[in-house]
Design a protein around this motif. Structure first.
Motif, PDB file in Angstrom:
ATOM      1  N   VAL A 193     -30.231  20.718   8.161  1.00 56.64           N
ATOM      2  CA  VAL A 193     -29.581  21.514   7.117  1.00 56.64           C
ATOM      3  C   VAL A 193     -29.040  22.815   7.693  1.00 56.64           C
ATOM      4  O   VAL A 193     -27.874  23.180   7.465  1.00 56.64           O
ATOM      5  N   TRP A 194     -29.875  23.526   8.458  1.00 53.80           N
ATOM      6  CA  TRP A 194     -29.434  24.811   9.016  1.00 53.80           C
ATOM      7  C   TRP A 194     -28.290  24.625  10.001  1.00 53.80           C
ATOM      8  O   TRP A 194     -27.367  25.442  10.051  1.00 53.80           O
ATOM      9  N   ASP A 195     -28.323  23.548  10.775  1.00 52.50           N
ATOM     10  CA  ASP A 195     -27.235  23.301  11.724  1.00 52.50           C
ATOM     11  C   ASP A 195     -25.952  22.931  10.988  1.00 52.50           C
ATOM     12  O   ASP A 195     -24.849  23.320  11.398  1.00 52.50           O
ATOM     13  N   TYR A 196     -26.100  22.207   9.893  1.00 56.12           N
ATOM     14  CA  TYR A 196     -24.938  21.883   9.066  1.00 56.12           C
ATOM     15  C   TYR A 196     -24.282  23.176   8.554  1.00 56.12           C
ATOM     16  O   TYR A 196     -23.061  23.345   8.638  1.00 56.12           O
ATOM     17  N   LEU A 197     -25.094  24.088   8.016  1.00 58.97           N
ATOM     18  CA  LEU A 197     -24.555  25.353   7.507  1.00 58.97           C
ATOM     19  C   LEU A 197     -23.887  26.152   8.623  1.00 58.97           C
ATOM     20  O   LEU A 197     -22.844  26.787   8.412  1.00 58.97           O
ATOM     21  N   HIS A 198     -24.485  26.122   9.803  1.00 61.15           N
ATOM     22  CA  HIS A 198     -23.926  26.856  10.951  1.00 61.15           C
ATOM     23  C   HIS A 198     -22.574  26.283  11.367  1.00 61.15           C
ATOM     24  O   HIS A 198     -21.625  27.035  11.645  1.00 61.15           O
ATOM     25  N   GLN A 199     -22.462  24.959  11.387  1.00 59.66           N
ATOM     26  CA  GLN A 199     -21.226  24.328  11.861  1.00 59.66           C
ATOM     27  C   GLN A 199     -20.129  24.271  10.809  1.00 59.66           C
ATOM     28  O   GLN A 199     -18.944  24.431  11.128  1.00 59.66           O
ATOM     29  N   PHE A 200     -20.521  24.054   9.551  1.00 54.36           N
ATOM     30  CA  PHE A 200     -19.523  23.717   8.531  1.00 54.36           C
ATOM     31  C   PHE A 200     -19.481  24.684   7.352  1.00 54.36           C
ATOM     32  O   PHE A 200     -18.659  24.521   6.451  1.00 54.36           O
ATOM     33  N   GLY A 201     -20.379  25.681   7.362  1.00 50.47           N
ATOM     34  CA  GLY A 201     -20.353  26.677   6.306  1.00 50.47           C
ATOM     35  C   GLY A 201     -20.988  26.201   5.011  1.00 50.47           C
ATOM     36  O   GLY A 201     -21.545  25.107   4.930  1.00 50.47           O
ATOM     37  N   GLU A 202     -20.879  27.043   3.980  1.00 49.63           N
ATOM     38  CA  GLU A 202     -21.574  26.804   2.721  1.00 49.63           C
ATOM     39  C   GLU A 202     -20.649  26.412   1.581  1.00 49.63           C
ATOM     40  O   GLU A 202     -21.106  26.216   0.456  1.00 49.63           O
ATOM     41  N   ASP A 203     -19.348  26.269   1.858  1.00 51.45           N
ATOM     42  CA  ASP A 203     -18.380  26.070   0.780  1.00 51.45           C
ATOM     43  C   ASP A 203     -18.705  24.865  -0.090  1.00 51.45           C
ATOM     44  O   ASP A 203     -18.465  24.880  -1.300  1.00 51.45           O
ATOM     45  N   ASN A 204     -19.235  23.810   0.526  1.00 49.87           N
ATOM     46  CA  ASN A 204     -19.505  22.585  -0.227  1.00 49.87           C
ATOM     47  C   ASN A 204     -21.003  22.389  -0.497  1.00 49.87           C
ATOM     48  O   ASN A 204     -21.426  21.300  -0.859  1.00 49.87           O
ATOM     49  N   VAL A 205     -21.791  23.451  -0.302  1.00 52.54           N
ATOM     50  CA  VAL A 205     -23.240  23.365  -0.500  1.00 52.54           C
ATOM     51  C   VAL A 205     -23.646  24.272  -1.653  1.00 52.54           C
ATOM     52  O   VAL A 205     -23.433  25.488  -1.614  1.00 52.54           O
TER      53      VAL A 205
END
Length: 267
Positions: free
Chosen positions: A100-112
């Motif tokens: 989850v944290w790596d996803y946020l780091h790579q792709f941001g929070e726009d869709n989360v």
């Protein structure tokens, strides 16, 4: 059975039921979506619940490459994109929190829309400036060798450590079956990578609402780890499950499901 191809010849197994806000459950190292079996019926009443087997785990393709946390996060992103999911809630247990944290780091929070972190440290490694990590280097070496040479014997001791109470034999049996589905080469590769990742420097960038779920029993992960995350992730709240260890979603499923549902509905 439903599979989705995230890369050439790399298919991920998933379950997708219910309607509403998509809630994606992401399991720990060597585990699988089967560990979230007690969440499906509850969450499908009000949400679209998606259980996902990470690359090489569970019923997903047993490929021998791409076994890093960062790549699992890329797989997750591809899955979300191909499924057309919007405003997802990501539930990461153990290594799943790192994904989850790596996803946020790579792709941001726009869709989360929000994240739920279940019983994980900021890093599993005991760095010089982070003594609360789970493993030092000699321990990591030992674990890598155990996975290669004595995996069933090691898991026989490890699996019960995830639970506060003694595990019924029937439950232990299916967990051992799930955690030995990975080839030993894959199991040791991802063990190493998920042990040495470190997300402490990224927490200041996390703004999305975060629910932290930790078990009171400290056989594996101390409650202090949750307190650390609560202090360093701005928009977070910590819930401690008094009758759980590493798996509150299995040990206190009704309580866990209600707490997480309330959080999701509040977003």
């Amino acid at each position: 059975m439903p599979y989705l191809e995230v890369e050439d010849h790399v298919e991920l197994y998933y379950e997708d039921v219910g309607e509403g806000a998509p809630v994606i459950f992401i399991h720990g190292v060597w585990m699988s979506s089967r560990f979230f079996k007690k969440q499906t019926e509850h969450f499908r009443k009000n949400h679209r619940v998606i259980l996902l087997d990470l690359r090489g785990h569970g019923q997903s393709e047993k490929v021998h490459h791409g076994h890093t946390v960062a790549n699992y996060a890329r797989d997750l992103h591809t899955f979300i994109e191909k499924m057309g999911l919007k405003d997802v809630v990501l539930v990461g247990w153990s290594m799943g929190a790192f994904v989850v944290w790596d996803y946020l780091h790579q792709f941001g929070e726009d869709n989360v829309k929000g994240t739920v972190i279940v019983d994980e440290l900021a890093s599993d490694f005991k760095w010089d400036d982070f003594p609360s990590g789970a493993f030092d280097f000699p321990t990591l070496i030992h674990l890598m060798r155990e996975v290669q040479n004595n995996r069933v014997g090691f898991l026989t001791e490890f699996i019960p450590l995830m639970f506060k109470e003694e595990l019924p034999q029937k439950e232990y049996d299916w967990m051992l079956e799930e955690t030995t589905k990975l080839p030993e080469s894959v199991a040791s590769a991802i063990l190493f990578d998920q042990t040495v990742v470190d997300y402490r420097n990224q927490f200041e960038n996390i703004k999305v609402p975060t629910l932290l779920c930790f078990g009171r029993a400290e056989k594996l992960i101390p409650v202090e780890a949750g307190e650390y995350l609560n202090k360093h992730i701005v928009n977070s709240q910590l819930i401690v499950f008094e009758d759980s260890c590493h798996c509150p979603f299995l040990e206190e499923p009704e309580n866990f499901n209600e707490v997480v549902s309330e959080f999701v509905q509040s977003l």
